[in-house]
Write an enzyme that holds these catalytic residues in place. Structure first.
Site, PDB file in Angstrom:
ATOM      1  N   PHE A 168      -8.019  -0.125  -2.450  1.00  0.00           N
ATOM      2  CA  PHE A 168      -9.293  -1.202  -2.883  1.00  0.00           C
ATOM      3  C   PHE A 168      -9.548  -1.945  -1.902  1.00  0.00           C
ATOM      4  CE2 PHE A 168      -6.537   0.532  -6.621  1.00  0.00           C
ATOM      5  CZ  PHE A 168      -7.258   0.643  -7.748  1.00  0.00           C
ATOM      6  N   LYS A 169      -8.837  -2.200  -0.341  1.00  0.00           N
ATOM      7  CA  LYS A 169      -9.607  -2.836   0.501  1.00  0.00           C
ATOM      8  C   LYS A 169     -10.389  -3.142   1.018  1.00  0.00           C
ATOM      9  CE  LYS A 169      -6.024  -5.250  -1.950  1.00  0.00           C
ATOM     10  NZ  LYS A 169      -5.166  -4.931  -2.173  1.00  0.00           N
ATOM     11  N   ASN A 170     -10.300  -3.806   2.001  1.00  0.00           N
ATOM     12  CA  ASN A 170     -11.789  -3.732   2.577  1.00  0.00           C
ATOM     13  C   ASN A 170     -11.242  -3.220   4.245  1.00  0.00           C
ATOM     14  OD1 ASN A 170     -13.620  -5.605   1.596  1.00  0.00           O
ATOM     15  ND2 ASN A 170     -12.534  -7.055   2.512  1.00  0.00           N
TER      16      ASN A 170
END
Length: 369
Positions: A168-170
């Site tokens: 879910f992260k950049n």
């Protein structure tokens, strides 16, 4: 291709002879964010735990954490024997500096400001408070890899920082994390903790730091190879997010039924949410196109849903940090009522990076109307 090369090299563990993918990623990450040291670990949660261990946080210590964050932020202090103290957020969705002041006790050792949903904390105020009270600042930048706060990158501002690289992260490789610091001793201690004391690795100078028992939080060379590729994609993605955020915020600023959430650094803003005047109006917004979710509905990000922590329950009663605390610590569902009110009324706006800008601008105009 990068993963294939890592496999072809035959050095799957990062400390194998000739292994270099993970080490090169750490160098590139440091260059990117302006940090002295980076240590890749197997999750953002363990990055927080290793950072706390590196800083010497332990039994009897209190650690200030926001009441709105992924549960890992509050659980990490428990893993090193400390206890989390919950602090309200303000309308920026980040920890409230004024409530930090109210929650400091003689037993407070550290603050974990969390840059939630890509929104940076008021780090100037937090660092000032920490300096005044002699506290360690460990940034939880798990949700803000690549996000800027003024002239610095989140995660490289405090004494230590933590990144997450889960899906879910950049920066996304499925699962992973990193500890960030400019302090060499903290780095050596984190490195030791993440590898069972690093007693058999060629880690060089320990700065006279004795070996101590740690955990196994290492990553493989496959993860290091993937991270190098992902990191190269980060800067253009952040530029796109910043541009799209500015476009949509300008439209949503005209709305009468809600307002754009305030931000601690508008010049570098990449996150977008809106604050409704009532819970009911926020609920009505959630059914409209372009609205991702209402924050009160975001599961384990809300302290009232941290059931094991609220109950102070650990796997064994003799390993319960609250029994070692120097005062009675109580958690109640209404203890951070201001946080709940803000989460009740705040909705995240989808930037829609996969869609054309004119389409998302049309969506924003309909929301504003």
């Amino acid at each position: 291709m990068a993963v294939g090369q890592a496999i072809a090299d035959g050095q799957m563990i990062r400390y194998g002879t000739g292994a270099n993918f993970t080490a090169r990623f750490e160098e590139e990450l440091c260059d990117y964010i302006g940090a002295g040291h980076a240590l890749t670990v197997n999750s953002g949660t363990n990055a927080l735990v290793a950072a706390l261990a590196a800083a010497g946080i332990g039994p009897g210590d209190e650690v200030l954490v926001p009441a709105y964050t992924w549960m890992s932020t509050a659980v990490a202090p428990v893993q090193v024997g400390a206890v989390p103290i919950l602090v309200d957020i303000d309308e920026t969705l980040t920890i409230d500096p004024e409530d930090i002041r109210r929650k400091i006790t003689p037993y407070t050792r550290a603050i974990i400001p969390v840059h939630m949903v890509n929104a940076p904390c008021d780090m100037d105020a937090i660092l000032s408070i920490a300096k005044e009270h002699g506290l360690i600042v460990i940034e939880d930048a798990c949700q803000a890899v690549g996000v800027r706060y003024k002239d610095k990158y989140c995660g490289a501002i405090g004494d230590l920082g933590a990144f997450s690289f889960n899906k879910f992260k950049n920066v996304n490789i499925g699962e992973g994390g990193a500890v960030i610091t400019n302090d060499e001793r903290y780095y050596i201690r984190a490195r030791s903790y993440h590898d069972l004391g690093s007693m058999i690795r060629g880690h060089g100078d320990r700065m006279n730091e004795p070996e101590f028992i740690g955990m196994n939080m290492k990553v493989t060379e496959i993860q290091g190879a993937m991270l190098r590729v992902q990191l190269r994609k980060l800067k253009p993605v952040m530029r796109q997010m910043q541009k799209r955020r500015a476009e949509l915020a300008g439209i949503l600023d005209t709305a009468k039924d809600f307002r754009v959430t305030p931000h601690n650094d508008l010049a570098h803003a990449v996150s977008l949410s809106v604050l409704a005047p009532t819970k009911e109006k926020a609920i009505a917004l959630t059914g409209q196109r372009g609205v991702f979710n209402r924050l009160r509905d975001s599961s384990k990000h809300v302290y009232t849903n941290w059931e094991p922590l609220m109950a102070k329950r650990t796997f064994h009663p003799k390993m319960n940090p609250w029994s070692w605390a120097k005062r009675e610590i109580t958690y109640t569902p209404d203890m951070c009522a201001r946080t709940l009110d803000i989460l009740d009324r705040t909705c995240i706006i989808n930037l829609g990076l996969k869609y054309p800008a004119p389409l998302m601008q049309m969506v924003a105009r309909k929301l504003a109307a």
